[in-house]
Design a protein around this motif. Structure first.
Motif, PDB file in Angstrom:
ATOM      1  N   GLU A 161      12.834  -7.899  50.134  1.00 58.96           N
ATOM      2  CA  GLU A 161      13.186  -6.573  49.627  1.00 58.96           C
ATOM      3  C   GLU A 161      12.192  -5.527  50.127  1.00 58.96           C
ATOM      4  OE1 GLU A 161      13.522  -6.928  45.368  1.00 58.96           O
ATOM      5  OE2 GLU A 161      15.407  -8.040  45.500  1.00 58.96           O
ATOM      6  N   LYS A 200      13.204  -1.386  50.349  1.00 56.59           N
ATOM      7  CA  LYS A 200      13.495  -1.095  48.951  1.00 56.59           C
ATOM      8  C   LYS A 200      12.277  -0.438  48.298  1.00 56.59           C
ATOM      9  CE  LYS A 200      15.994  -3.354  45.214  1.00 56.59           C
ATOM     10  NZ  LYS A 200      16.524  -4.623  44.724  1.00 56.59           N
ATOM     11  N   ALA A 215       9.206   0.470  42.986  1.00 49.29           N
ATOM     12  CA  ALA A 215       9.615   0.443  41.573  1.00 49.29           C
ATOM     13  C   ALA A 215      10.814  -0.476  41.359  1.00 49.29           C
ATOM     14  CB  ALA A 215       9.931   1.853  41.084  1.00 49.29           C
ATOM     15  N   LYS A 216      11.732  -0.494  42.292  1.00 45.13           N
ATOM     16  CA  LYS A 216      12.910  -1.377  42.174  1.00 45.13           C
ATOM     17  C   LYS A 216      12.530  -2.822  42.452  1.00 45.13           C
ATOM     18  CE  LYS A 216      16.404   2.028  42.916  1.00 45.13           C
ATOM     19  NZ  LYS A 216      17.807   2.168  43.045  1.00 45.13           N
ATOM     20  N   ARG A 249      11.065  -4.343  39.500  1.00 44.71           N
ATOM     21  CA  ARG A 249      12.024  -4.331  38.372  1.00 44.71           C
ATOM     22  C   ARG A 249      11.587  -3.396  37.250  1.00 44.71           C
ATOM     23  NH1 ARG A 249      13.433  -6.833  42.665  1.00 44.71           N
ATOM     24  NH2 ARG A 249      15.117  -8.340  42.518  1.00 44.71           N
ATOM     25  N   LYS A 250      11.148  -2.174  37.630  1.00 45.38           N
ATOM     26  CA  LYS A 250      10.731  -1.191  36.618  1.00 45.38           C
ATOM     27  C   LYS A 250      11.892  -0.326  36.216  1.00 45.38           C
ATOM     28  CE  LYS A 250       5.946  -1.079  37.978  1.00 45.38           C
ATOM     29  NZ  LYS A 250       4.834  -0.347  38.476  1.00 45.38           N
TER      30      LYS A 250
END
Length: 116
Positions: free
Chosen positions: A103, A108, A111-112, A115-116
């Motif tokens: 990722e 990506k 933050a994504k 998993r925030k």
């Protein structure tokens, strides 16, 4: 049942490949370290110690300070297998890390990824 060969590989031998994959796509070693620390609960110092000691993948995850409970939110396919369907816990942890590095390399947002 015999253990998978990856369990006895040191994380230090694979780590440069994680960094190279990230840097090839404009990300940094610090990004890779942040992901590993987020997943395992290691600090930068303890991560560096694990790398210096040639800790095997199996031990790295078995003795991680605090596996992140949000790792269960990591889904998708890595090496043709859905990470959420992997039954063996150590293999699933390894594949979670692989997925997060993918990722990162795919651009990506951090933050994504975390998993925030």
């Amino acid at each position: 049942m015999t253990k998978h060969r990856i369990y006895s590989v040191s994380i230090a031998s694979v780590y440069p490949h994680y960094v190279a994959k990230a840097e090839k796509r404009g990300r940094t070693k610090a990004d890779v370290d942040e992901i590993i620390c987020w997943l395992t609960g290691h600090t930068q110092e303890t991560l560096d110690n694990q790398l210096a000691n040639d800790t095997k993948f199996e031990d790295f995850f078995a003795h991680a300070p605090q596996m992140n409970p949000s790792r269960s939110l990591i889904t998708g396919v890595i090496c043709g297998v859905r990470v959420e369907d992997i039954q063996e816990p150590t293999m699933q942890e390894i594949r979670y890390l692989d997925k997060l590095i993918d990722e990162l390399a795919n651009g990506k947002a951090m933050a994504k990824i975390l998993r925030k």
